[in-house]
Design a protein around this motif. Sequence first.
Motif, PDB file in Angstrom:
ATOM      1  N   SER A 298      42.531  54.372  47.690  1.00  0.00           N
ATOM      2  CA  SER A 298      42.617  54.389  46.234  1.00  0.00           C
ATOM      3  C   SER A 298      41.360  53.800  45.602  1.00  0.00           C
ATOM      4  O   SER A 298      40.829  54.349  44.625  1.00  0.00           O
ATOM      5  CB  SER A 298      43.849  53.606  45.772  1.00  0.00           C
ATOM      6  OG  SER A 298      43.877  53.485  44.368  1.00  0.00           O
ATOM      7  N   ILE A 299      40.870  52.699  46.162  1.00  0.00           N
ATOM      8  CA  ILE A 299      39.660  52.070  45.628  1.00  0.00           C
ATOM      9  C   ILE A 299      38.472  53.015  45.738  1.00  0.00           C
ATOM     10  O   ILE A 299      37.734  53.248  44.776  1.00  0.00           O
ATOM     11  CB  ILE A 299      39.371  50.747  46.358  1.00  0.00           C
ATOM     12  CG1 ILE A 299      40.508  49.747  46.126  1.00  0.00           C
ATOM     13  CG2 ILE A 299      38.046  50.145  45.896  1.00  0.00           C
ATOM     14  CD1 ILE A 299      40.393  48.479  46.947  1.00  0.00           C
TER      15      ILE A 299
ATOM     16  N   THR B  17      48.000  45.110  41.419  1.00  0.00           N
ATOM     17  CA  THR B  17      48.760  45.251  42.669  1.00  0.00           C
ATOM     18  C   THR B  17      49.148  43.879  43.232  1.00  0.00           C
ATOM     19  O   THR B  17      50.204  43.724  43.850  1.00  0.00           O
ATOM     20  CB  THR B  17      47.929  46.022  43.705  1.00  0.00           C
ATOM     21  OG1 THR B  17      47.573  47.297  43.163  1.00  0.00           O
ATOM     22  CG2 THR B  17      48.704  46.226  44.993  1.00  0.00           C
TER      23      THR B  17
ATOM     24  N   VAL C 139      36.501  49.405  38.586  1.00  0.00           N
ATOM     25  CA  VAL C 139      37.335  49.853  39.712  1.00  0.00           C
ATOM     26  C   VAL C 139      38.112  48.678  40.293  1.00  0.00           C
ATOM     27  O   VAL C 139      39.319  48.775  40.563  1.00  0.00           O
ATOM     28  CB  VAL C 139      36.465  50.507  40.812  1.00  0.00           C
ATOM     29  CG1 VAL C 139      37.296  50.799  42.062  1.00  0.00           C
ATOM     30  CG2 VAL C 139      35.829  51.792  40.296  1.00  0.00           C
ATOM     31  N   ALA C 140      37.441  47.547  40.471  1.00  0.00           N
ATOM     32  CA  ALA C 140      38.116  46.367  41.014  1.00  0.00           C
ATOM     33  C   ALA C 140      39.221  45.891  40.073  1.00  0.00           C
ATOM     34  O   ALA C 140      40.333  45.552  40.515  1.00  0.00           O
ATOM     35  CB  ALA C 140      37.099  45.254  41.256  1.00  0.00           C
ATOM     36  N   SER C 141      38.942  45.879  38.778  1.00  0.00           N
ATOM     37  CA  SER C 141      39.942  45.384  37.820  1.00  0.00           C
ATOM     38  C   SER C 141      41.185  46.268  37.793  1.00  0.00           C
ATOM     39  O   SER C 141      42.299  45.773  37.585  1.00  0.00           O
ATOM     40  CB  SER C 141      39.326  45.290  36.425  1.00  0.00           C
ATOM     41  OG  SER C 141      39.036  46.585  35.901  1.00  0.00           O
ATOM     42  N   LEU C 142      41.014  47.560  38.022  1.00  0.00           N
ATOM     43  CA  LEU C 142      42.155  48.470  38.033  1.00  0.00           C
ATOM     44  C   LEU C 142      43.120  48.177  39.178  1.00  0.00           C
ATOM     45  O   LEU C 142      44.313  48.505  39.089  1.00  0.00           O
ATOM     46  CB  LEU C 142      41.678  49.920  38.132  1.00  0.00           C
ATOM     47  CG  LEU C 142      40.996  50.516  36.895  1.00  0.00           C
ATOM     48  CD1 LEU C 142      40.444  51.899  37.205  1.00  0.00           C
ATOM     49  CD2 LEU C 142      41.960  50.578  35.722  1.00  0.00           C
ATOM     50  N   HIS C 143      42.621  47.575  40.243  1.00  0.00           N
ATOM     51  CA  HIS C 143      43.458  47.331  41.413  1.00  0.00           C
ATOM     52  C   HIS C 143      44.007  45.899  41.491  1.00  0.00           C
ATOM     53  O   HIS C 143      44.802  45.589  42.381  1.00  0.00           O
ATOM     54  CB  HIS C 143      42.674  47.654  42.691  1.00  0.00           C
ATOM     55  CG  HIS C 143      42.431  49.126  42.868  1.00  0.00           C
ATOM     56  ND1 HIS C 143      41.419  49.798  42.226  1.00  0.00           N
ATOM     57  CD2 HIS C 143      43.101  50.057  43.589  1.00  0.00           C
ATOM     58  CE1 HIS C 143      41.460  51.079  42.549  1.00  0.00           C
ATOM     59  NE2 HIS C 143      42.466  51.258  43.377  1.00  0.00           N
TER      60      HIS C 143
ATOM     61  N   PHE D 150      45.807  51.943  50.006  1.00  0.00           N
ATOM     62  CA  PHE D 150      45.233  51.085  48.972  1.00  0.00           C
ATOM     63  C   PHE D 150      43.713  51.131  48.998  1.00  0.00           C
ATOM     64  O   PHE D 150      43.055  51.216  47.956  1.00  0.00           O
ATOM     65  CB  PHE D 150      45.723  49.644  49.155  1.00  0.00           C
ATOM     66  CG  PHE D 150      45.223  48.701  48.096  1.00  0.00           C
ATOM     67  CD1 PHE D 150      45.758  48.728  46.819  1.00  0.00           C
ATOM     68  CD2 PHE D 150      44.221  47.786  48.378  1.00  0.00           C
ATOM     69  CE1 PHE D 150      45.301  47.862  45.838  1.00  0.00           C
ATOM     70  CE2 PHE D 150      43.763  46.919  47.402  1.00  0.00           C
ATOM     71  CZ  PHE D 150      44.299  46.952  46.130  1.00  0.00           C
TER      72      PHE D 150
ATOM     73  N   THR E 116      32.340  48.343  45.574  1.00  0.00           N
ATOM     74  CA  THR E 116      33.753  48.669  45.778  1.00  0.00           C
ATOM     75  C   THR E 116      33.973  49.596  46.968  1.00  0.00           C
ATOM     76  O   THR E 116      35.104  49.751  47.426  1.00  0.00           O
ATOM     77  CB  THR E 116      34.358  49.304  44.510  1.00  0.00           C
ATOM     78  OG1 THR E 116      33.444  50.250  43.948  1.00  0.00           O
ATOM     79  CG2 THR E 116      34.682  48.239  43.492  1.00  0.00           C
TER      80      THR E 116
ATOM     81  N   THR F  78      38.834  56.102  43.440  1.00  0.00           N
ATOM     82  CA  THR F  78      38.605  55.745  42.041  1.00  0.00           C
ATOM     83  C   THR F  78      37.112  55.616  41.768  1.00  0.00           C
ATOM     84  O   THR F  78      36.614  56.067  40.718  1.00  0.00           O
ATOM     85  CB  THR F  78      39.313  54.416  41.704  1.00  0.00           C
ATOM     86  OG1 THR F  78      40.701  54.539  42.004  1.00  0.00           O
ATOM     87  CG2 THR F  78      39.147  54.066  40.245  1.00  0.00           C
ATOM     88  N   THR F  79      36.385  55.010  42.694  1.00  0.00           N
ATOM     89  CA  THR F  79      34.936  54.890  42.558  1.00  0.00           C
ATOM     90  C   THR F  79      34.291  56.269  42.453  1.00  0.00           C
ATOM     91  O   THR F  79      33.424  56.517  41.605  1.00  0.00           O
ATOM     92  CB  THR F  79      34.351  54.118  43.754  1.00  0.00           C
ATOM     93  OG1 THR F  79      35.003  52.857  43.868  1.00  0.00           O
ATOM     94  CG2 THR F  79      32.866  53.890  43.577  1.00  0.00           C
TER      95      THR F  79
END
Length: 290
Positions: free
Chosen positions: A181-182, A224, A217-221, A178, A8, A185-186
């Motif tokens: 954010s990734i 969008t 982390v990927a699923s949280l974004h 964006f 990520t 979050t990681t």
Amino acid sequence: MNVNDSVTKQKFDNLYCCRESILDGLKRTTDMMFGGKQVVVCGYGEVGKGCCAALKAMGSIVYVTEIDPICALQACMDGFRLVKLNEVIRQVDIVITCTGNKNVVTREHLDRMKNSCIVCNMGHSNTEIDVASLRTPELTWERVRSQVDHVIWPDGKRIVLLAEGRLLNLSCSTVPTFVLSITATTQALALIELYNAPEGRYKQDVYLLPKKMDEYVASLHLPTFDAHLTELTDEQAKYLGLNKNGPFKPNYYRCLGLPRNQGHLGSDELPALELVFASPTTYAYMNSEK
């Protein structure tokens, strides 16, 4: 916890962010036109891939230098000419370093560049371009605007040095929120994992981010983009040997292969093998428990 080598971080911050910010940084500093320009990108990791894709899309003629035969083959299959820097240094209009190494562009290269060649760095730090070698009495530095210097040779030739060799997109452009954010979050999940981990899971060492966290982390974004994941049926999950909720890749999977000198997986799963570059032609396998 090594988050820099997590998927990520590499796939999004390094690839997609650099694909946009390389053009942004060059436009803000030089107002140049990309169509038809000859560009050499040193390194075809995720940052190099992003830079090459953006410049190719704008009509530039892109050359790539690489030490890794796998990344080199990827560059060839993506339609880029693989060269040595010495072969094209006299003719290119832009030189971009993306290796994370040191002394990639030396004083010898700088001396051979043509007039008005633009030199910049998209790698980790300011070690890739030998800027110190340019601070000599025979060369004149002329500050054109913020983050843009002309370095002038005695015969009148000048190169355009951006951000004094520091990271171009952090010095001369913006980074999309964006992507930040990734990455943030990681980092946050890595800290939470270290804080909550049971005693004995981690020793005083550097660990890779567990794959389950990368996927989370990927699923949280995804919301969008109003994106909807497909769910495995019980039969499909059994066929693939996976948990329906992931992780969907083995913990040793990395989009770039695996980072050097990383001996641990950062999870309490069974040990897995990691592939590590010992030299350009030698490989070593390292077990996480040995």
